[in-house]
Design a protein around this motif. Sequence first.
Motif, mmCIF file in Angstrom:
data_model
loop_
_atom_site.group_PDB
_atom_site.id
_atom_site.type_symbol
_atom_site.label_atom_id
_atom_site.label_comp_id
_atom_site.label_asym_id
_atom_site.label_seq_id
_atom_site.Cartn_x
_atom_site.Cartn_y
_atom_site.Cartn_z
ATOM 1 N N ILE A 285 46.782 25.083 -1.273
ATOM 2 C CA ILE A 285 46.259 25.706 -0.123
ATOM 3 C C ILE A 285 46.202 26.821 0.539
ATOM 4 C CG2 ILE A 285 45.302 24.282 2.076
ATOM 5 C CD1 ILE A 285 46.009 21.956 0.909
ATOM 6 N N PRO A 286 45.136 28.193 1.153
ATOM 7 C CA PRO A 286 46.170 29.417 1.470
ATOM 8 C C PRO A 286 46.431 28.415 2.531
ATOM 9 C CG PRO A 286 44.285 28.995 0.174
ATOM 10 C CD PRO A 286 44.761 28.013 0.168
ATOM 11 N N ALA A 287 47.599 29.111 3.363
ATOM 12 C CA ALA A 287 48.696 29.453 4.783
ATOM 13 C C ALA A 287 46.971 30.551 5.533
ATOM 14 C CB ALA A 287 49.330 29.933 4.396
ATOM 15 N N LYS A 289 46.294 30.570 9.945
ATOM 16 C CA LYS A 289 46.360 29.570 11.536
ATOM 17 C C LYS A 289 45.583 28.695 11.460
ATOM 18 C CE LYS A 289 47.833 34.223 13.714
ATOM 19 N NZ LYS A 289 47.705 34.564 14.278
ATOM 20 N N LYS A 290 44.080 28.840 11.067
ATOM 21 C CA LYS A 290 43.316 27.184 11.557
ATOM 22 C C LYS A 290 44.156 25.997 10.860
ATOM 23 C CE LYS A 290 38.480 26.085 11.002
ATOM 24 N NZ LYS A 290 37.111 26.557 10.740
ATOM 25 N N LEU A 291 44.441 26.131 9.415
ATOM 26 C CA LEU A 291 44.863 25.113 9.519
ATOM 27 C C LEU A 291 46.796 24.836 9.367
ATOM 28 C CD1 LEU A 291 45.714 23.545 6.176
ATOM 29 C CD2 LEU A 291 46.267 24.968 5.164
ATOM 30 N N GLU A 292 47.301 25.715 10.157
ATOM 31 C CA GLU A 292 48.464 24.876 10.427
ATOM 32 C C GLU A 292 48.597 24.355 12.175
ATOM 33 O OE1 GLU A 292 51.692 25.244 9.484
ATOM 34 O OE2 GLU A 292 50.215 25.579 7.577
ATOM 35 N N SER A 293 46.814 24.649 13.027
ATOM 36 C CA SER A 293 46.354 24.795 14.232
ATOM 37 C C SER A 293 45.945 22.970 14.254
ATOM 38 C CB SER A 293 45.647 26.084 15.037
ATOM 39 O OG SER A 293 45.186 24.647 15.772
ATOM 40 N N PHE A 294 45.086 22.714 12.864
ATOM 41 C CA PHE A 294 44.917 21.059 12.349
ATOM 42 C C PHE A 294 46.166 20.534 12.313
ATOM 43 C CE2 PHE A 294 43.825 18.817 9.512
ATOM 44 C CZ PHE A 294 42.794 17.826 10.409
ATOM 45 N N LYS A 295 47.190 20.965 11.159
ATOM 46 C CA LYS A 295 48.444 20.101 10.583
ATOM 47 C C LYS A 295 49.182 19.332 12.116
ATOM 48 C CE LYS A 295 49.044 21.776 6.013
ATOM 49 N NZ LYS A 295 49.823 22.310 5.234
ATOM 50 N N SER A 296 49.175 21.058 13.311
ATOM 51 C CA SER A 296 49.691 20.168 14.308
ATOM 52 C C SER A 296 48.953 18.778 14.996
ATOM 53 C CB SER A 296 50.125 20.787 15.343
ATOM 54 O OG SER A 296 50.649 20.812 16.345
ATOM 55 N N ARG A 297 47.805 19.213 15.737
ATOM 56 C CA ARG A 297 46.779 18.383 15.706
ATOM 57 C C ARG A 297 47.248 17.059 15.285
ATOM 58 N NH1 ARG A 297 41.992 19.188 16.371
ATOM 59 N NH2 ARG A 297 41.340 20.144 15.012
ATOM 60 N N TRP A 298 47.276 17.010 13.832
ATOM 61 C CA TRP A 298 46.891 15.530 12.912
ATOM 62 C C TRP A 298 47.994 15.143 13.398
ATOM 63 C CZ3 TRP A 298 49.950 14.695 9.328
ATOM 64 C CH2 TRP A 298 49.397 12.923 8.302
ATOM 65 N N ARG A 299 49.172 15.905 12.788
ATOM 66 C CA ARG A 299 50.554 15.364 13.162
ATOM 67 C C ARG A 299 50.865 14.541 14.536
ATOM 68 N NH1 ARG A 299 53.528 19.381 12.052
ATOM 69 N NH2 ARG A 299 53.221 19.409 9.630
ATOM 70 N N LYS A 300 50.498 15.123 15.704
ATOM 71 C CA LYS A 300 50.694 13.986 17.330
ATOM 72 C C LYS A 300 49.769 13.362 17.105
ATOM 73 C CE LYS A 300 50.327 15.348 21.470
ATOM 74 N NZ LYS A 300 49.554 16.726 22.463
ATOM 75 N N LEU A 314 50.704 16.560 5.723
ATOM 76 C CA LEU A 314 49.138 15.832 6.122
ATOM 77 C C LEU A 314 49.244 16.412 4.286
ATOM 78 C CD1 LEU A 314 46.242 15.462 6.900
ATOM 79 C CD2 LEU A 314 46.013 17.971 6.934
ATOM 80 N N ASN A 315 48.186 15.850 3.548
ATOM 81 C CA ASN A 315 48.116 16.484 1.733
ATOM 82 C C ASN A 315 47.034 16.098 1.800
ATOM 83 O OD1 ASN A 315 46.507 13.787 2.429
ATOM 84 N ND2 ASN A 315 47.624 12.565 1.043
ATOM 85 N N LEU A 316 46.355 17.046 0.594
ATOM 86 C CA LEU A 316 44.561 17.447 -0.041
ATOM 87 C C LEU A 316 44.158 17.094 0.283
ATOM 88 C CD1 LEU A 316 43.976 19.945 -0.882
ATOM 89 C CD2 LEU A 316 44.320 18.903 -2.889
ATOM 90 N N PHE A 317 44.300 15.525 0.193
ATOM 91 C CA PHE A 317 43.000 14.514 0.035
ATOM 92 C C PHE A 317 42.591 14.535 1.365
ATOM 93 C CE2 PHE A 317 45.825 13.272 -3.494
ATOM 94 C CZ PHE A 317 44.402 12.829 -4.498
ATOM 95 N N GLY A 318 43.657 14.378 2.100
ATOM 96 C CA GLY A 318 43.088 14.679 4.269
ATOM 97 C C GLY A 318 42.173 15.714 4.316
ATOM 98 N N LEU A 319 42.320 16.770 3.131
ATOM 99 C CA LEU A 319 42.138 18.050 3.946
ATOM 100 C C LEU A 319 40.426 17.683 3.338
ATOM 101 C CD1 LEU A 319 44.743 20.737 3.243
ATOM 102 C CD2 LEU A 319 44.061 20.338 5.506
ATOM 103 N N TRP A 320 40.573 17.128 2.217
ATOM 104 C CA TRP A 320 39.100 17.281 1.488
ATOM 105 C C TRP A 320 37.661 16.182 2.579
ATOM 106 C CZ3 TRP A 320 41.366 16.762 -3.921
ATOM 107 C CH2 TRP A 320 41.811 17.524 -5.090
#
Length: 375
Positions: A285-287, A289-300, A314-320
């Motif tokens: 999964i290419p890194a 800023k949008k992905l990192e922002s989403f991961k942060s929001r998801w984790r919270k 977050l795992n790949l299936f969650g992103l899919w």
Amino acid sequence: MAMPKQKFTLRFITFLLVNLWCKQMVIMAMEIIPIGVVLDLNSTVGEIAESCISMAVSDFYAVNDDFKTRLALFTRDSSSDVVAATSSVLDLMKNEQVHAIIGPLTSSQAKFVIELGGKAEVPIVSFSATSPTLSATRSKYFVRTAQDDSSQVKAIASIVQAYGWREIVPIYEDTEYGNGLVPFLLEAFQEIDTRVPYGSRIPLFFNDTQIMRELDKLKVMQKSIFLVHMTAFLGSRLFLLAKDAGMMSEGYAWIVTDGLSAILDRVGYEIMDSMQGVLGVKPHIPASKKLESFKSRWRKNFTTSKPQIKINELNLFGLWAYDTVWAIAVAVEKAGIVHSGYVKPNTSESTVDIAGLGKSEMGPRLLRSILSTRF
């Protein structure tokens, strides 16, 4: 000096009322489109996918508030049971008149569910059923929003070739998911002149004694290079037992497919310790800023809503799963879907028979729109 303030206040209140009224009229004019979701909510993948799907709906309409359609999700818990998944799909079609279904999680469940989708002409959109044997050739109403397992075969073969291994034994679970990859592996290993003298097939119902018996058989056969294609449920038990059998020591080599490597950070310390030295492949999964922002929001969001579940990544299936909702939302709007039901057949209605459900009026149009969606 009081009069201007009063006029401003009255104008401001009037503006708010008009604005709220306009928004209410827009909401009333929206077409609500029922979409089914079938997940195993007792699994790690299911828990994460449910949260990502919920976030996807909110995120999508936050940036597409002018859309004339809105997805309404109806979620059913299928556990890991094929019958439960099939019953959930029938329920969603009969009682909610859904236009599409997201899920189910496993390839074994999907094998049966896509047959129902084909007969009722309802798109079955899966982000996690990765067996290569599941394809649109079996039912054109099956849409996969994930890479199937055969996509990793060349990477695995490259690892084997790089190490110069001339012989390898696949150990795989006896399910639709496990069996589906084997023909592709055999072909790939044949191309690099690596022999597959034996295949170890492990049924899900095997207890620890039975699994250990199979490992002892491999030791007697003096096999030392293994490829494991299993989900975390069975694979984690296998490696704990392999360590007890002395097969995780020097002289042995192990590769795992992405069914295990994609979620290794959640299997626990004891299992991770038993897998030291194991090689694994998984999609990159290419890194961004949008992905990192989403991961942060998801984790919270996830840790707040489900503090009892110790998952921080977050795992790949969650992103899919997240992308799947966006794809369907775009497709629904593009297709101009209107609220409609199923065309009933000229037979007596049945609560369980798929023939009694009829066919979705909008299914063919929505399928075409989903298949042509790019973003």
